[in-house]
Design a protein around this motif. Sequence first.
Motif, PDB file in Angstrom:
ATOM      1  N   GLU A   4       1.636  12.308  10.535  1.00 41.03           N
ATOM      2  CA  GLU A   4       0.724  12.364   9.310  1.00 41.03           C
ATOM      3  C   GLU A   4       1.580  12.362   7.867  1.00 41.03           C
ATOM      4  N   LEU A   5       2.687  11.612   8.030  1.00 41.24           N
ATOM      5  CA  LEU A   5       3.781  10.474   6.825  1.00 41.24           C
ATOM      6  C   LEU A   5       3.312   9.519   7.148  1.00 41.24           C
ATOM      7  N   MET A   6       2.991   8.951   7.679  1.00 39.60           N
ATOM      8  CA  MET A   6       2.736   7.764   8.059  1.00 39.60           C
ATOM      9  C   MET A   6       2.250   7.395   7.588  1.00 39.60           C
ATOM     10  N   CYS A   7       0.788   7.849   8.318  1.00 34.10           N
ATOM     11  CA  CYS A   7      -0.592   7.580   7.605  1.00 34.10           C
ATOM     12  C   CYS A   7      -0.812   8.158   6.215  1.00 34.10           C
ATOM     13  N   LYS A   8      -0.227   9.205   5.469  1.00 34.46           N
ATOM     14  CA  LYS A   8      -0.422   9.577   4.189  1.00 34.46           C
ATOM     15  C   LYS A   8       0.358   8.895   2.595  1.00 34.46           C
ATOM     16  N   ILE A   9       1.594   7.646   3.748  1.00 36.71           N
ATOM     17  CA  ILE A   9       2.599   7.089   2.621  1.00 36.71           C
ATOM     18  C   ILE A   9       1.652   5.737   3.100  1.00 36.71           C
ATOM     19  N   LYS A  14       0.576  -1.186  -0.312  1.00 35.64           N
ATOM     20  CA  LYS A  14       0.406   0.085  -0.144  1.00 35.64           C
ATOM     21  C   LYS A  14       0.611   0.936   0.012  1.00 35.64           C
ATOM     22  N   ILE A  15       1.876   0.977  -0.033  1.00 39.75           N
ATOM     23  CA  ILE A  15       3.075   2.112  -0.038  1.00 39.75           C
ATOM     24  C   ILE A  15       2.611   3.320  -1.241  1.00 39.75           C
ATOM     25  N   LYS A  16       2.645   4.124  -0.680  1.00 45.32           N
ATOM     26  CA  LYS A  16       2.131   5.348  -2.280  1.00 45.32           C
ATOM     27  C   LYS A  16       4.121   6.007  -2.176  1.00 45.32           C
ATOM     28  N   GLN A  17       4.071   6.017  -3.737  1.00 49.30           N
ATOM     29  CA  GLN A  17       4.886   6.632  -4.288  1.00 49.30           C
ATOM     30  C   GLN A  17       5.115   8.139  -3.606  1.00 49.30           C
ATOM     31  N   VAL A  18       6.458   9.156  -3.180  1.00 44.13           N
ATOM     32  CA  VAL A  18       6.594   9.792  -2.273  1.00 44.13           C
ATOM     33  C   VAL A  18       7.927  10.353  -2.830  1.00 44.13           C
ATOM     34  N   THR A  19       7.529  11.717  -2.801  1.00 40.27           N
ATOM     35  CA  THR A  19       8.778  12.271  -3.801  1.00 40.27           C
ATOM     36  C   THR A  19       9.007  13.973  -2.530  1.00 40.27           C
ATOM     37  N   ILE A  20      10.199  14.544  -1.644  1.00 37.33           N
ATOM     38  CA  ILE A  20      10.267  15.465  -1.204  1.00 37.33           C
ATOM     39  C   ILE A  20      10.753  16.200  -2.142  1.00 37.33           C
ATOM     40  N   TYR A  21       9.878  18.171  -1.766  1.00 37.84           N
ATOM     41  CA  TYR A  21      11.254  18.951  -2.429  1.00 37.84           C
ATOM     42  C   TYR A  21      11.609  19.515  -0.947  1.00 37.84           C
ATOM     43  N   GLY A  62      12.436   2.340   5.376  1.00 42.94           N
ATOM     44  CA  GLY A  62      12.722   2.075   4.344  1.00 42.94           C
ATOM     45  C   GLY A  62      11.382   2.655   3.172  1.00 42.94           C
ATOM     46  N   VAL A  63      11.295   3.792   3.599  1.00 38.98           N
ATOM     47  CA  VAL A  63      10.455   3.806   2.038  1.00 38.98           C
ATOM     48  C   VAL A  63      10.925   4.418   1.100  1.00 38.98           C
ATOM     49  N   LYS A  64      10.908   4.888  -0.117  1.00 36.61           N
ATOM     50  CA  LYS A  64      11.577   5.220  -1.225  1.00 36.61           C
ATOM     51  C   LYS A  64      11.423   6.555  -1.833  1.00 36.61           C
ATOM     52  N   TYR A  65      12.066   7.688  -1.900  1.00 36.67           N
ATOM     53  CA  TYR A  65      11.332   8.144  -2.053  1.00 36.67           C
ATOM     54  C   TYR A  65      12.918   8.827  -3.548  1.00 36.67           C
ATOM     55  N   THR A  66      11.404   9.943  -3.816  1.00 36.10           N
ATOM     56  CA  THR A  66      12.891  10.973  -5.323  1.00 36.10           C
ATOM     57  C   THR A  66      12.557  11.926  -4.038  1.00 36.10           C
ATOM     58  N   GLU A  67      13.791  12.505  -4.846  1.00 30.21           N
ATOM     59  CA  GLU A  67      14.342  13.631  -3.710  1.00 30.21           C
ATOM     60  C   GLU A  67      14.862  15.184  -4.996  1.00 30.21           C
ATOM     61  N   LYS A  68      14.174  16.558  -4.863  1.00 27.66           N
ATOM     62  CA  LYS A  68      13.853  17.348  -5.968  1.00 27.66           C
ATOM     63  C   LYS A  68      14.339  18.635  -4.079  1.00 27.66           C
ATOM     64  N   SER A  69      15.264  19.576  -5.570  1.00 30.62           N
ATOM     65  CA  SER A  69      15.481  20.637  -5.088  1.00 30.62           C
ATOM     66  C   SER A  69      14.531  21.964  -5.042  1.00 30.62           C
ATOM     67  N   ILE A 114       4.897  15.649  -1.870  1.00 31.21           N
ATOM     68  CA  ILE A 114       4.539  15.025  -2.831  1.00 31.21           C
ATOM     69  C   ILE A 114       3.586  13.851  -2.035  1.00 31.21           C
ATOM     70  N   ILE A 115       2.701  12.871  -2.408  1.00 25.52           N
ATOM     71  CA  ILE A 115       2.401  11.253  -1.674  1.00 25.52           C
ATOM     72  C   ILE A 115       1.316  11.267  -2.333  1.00 25.52           C
ATOM     73  N   GLY A 116       1.826   9.919  -3.792  1.00 25.85           N
ATOM     74  CA  GLY A 116      -0.028   9.740  -4.219  1.00 25.85           C
ATOM     75  C   GLY A 116      -0.182  11.106  -5.712  1.00 25.85           C
TER      76      GLY A 116
END
Length: 139
Positions: free
Chosen positions: A114-119, A38-45, A64-71, A101-103
Amino acid sequence: MKETFFILYVMLFCFVGAFAACNPDVVKQWSTEETSTKIKQVTIYSTSWCGWCVKAKKFLDDYGVKYTEKSLESKEDREELVKIAEKLGYNGELNAVPLFIIGEEIILGFNPKELMCKIGLKKCTLRHFQRVRSELRSH
């Protein structure tokens, strides 16, 4: 006999709880295994100067959450964020970090629960977060 069984049950429960408390990797493994589908795609700015961004990335790494990092300091990444926000119909603030950006949802700031819930790492209701956000918007 029932008392003996109850005492053994309580001792086993306490042993497992103590073991898990001493070894956070076990808890992490259990929590991610339960919800890994159920883990959603995560991008962190983030920005280079943001201490909360460092904490947020460590939190994601620890679980262990895979994420994409943006600046947000990158013009290209910032323009991409604006386009994504428009596509999602988001018209709130985009100048705060960390920004996730989660989902298909944009989340400002680092709130681990909140992050745990949303992810999808934790089953929970989001009424509390929705109430807090609506109160913040009304001010």
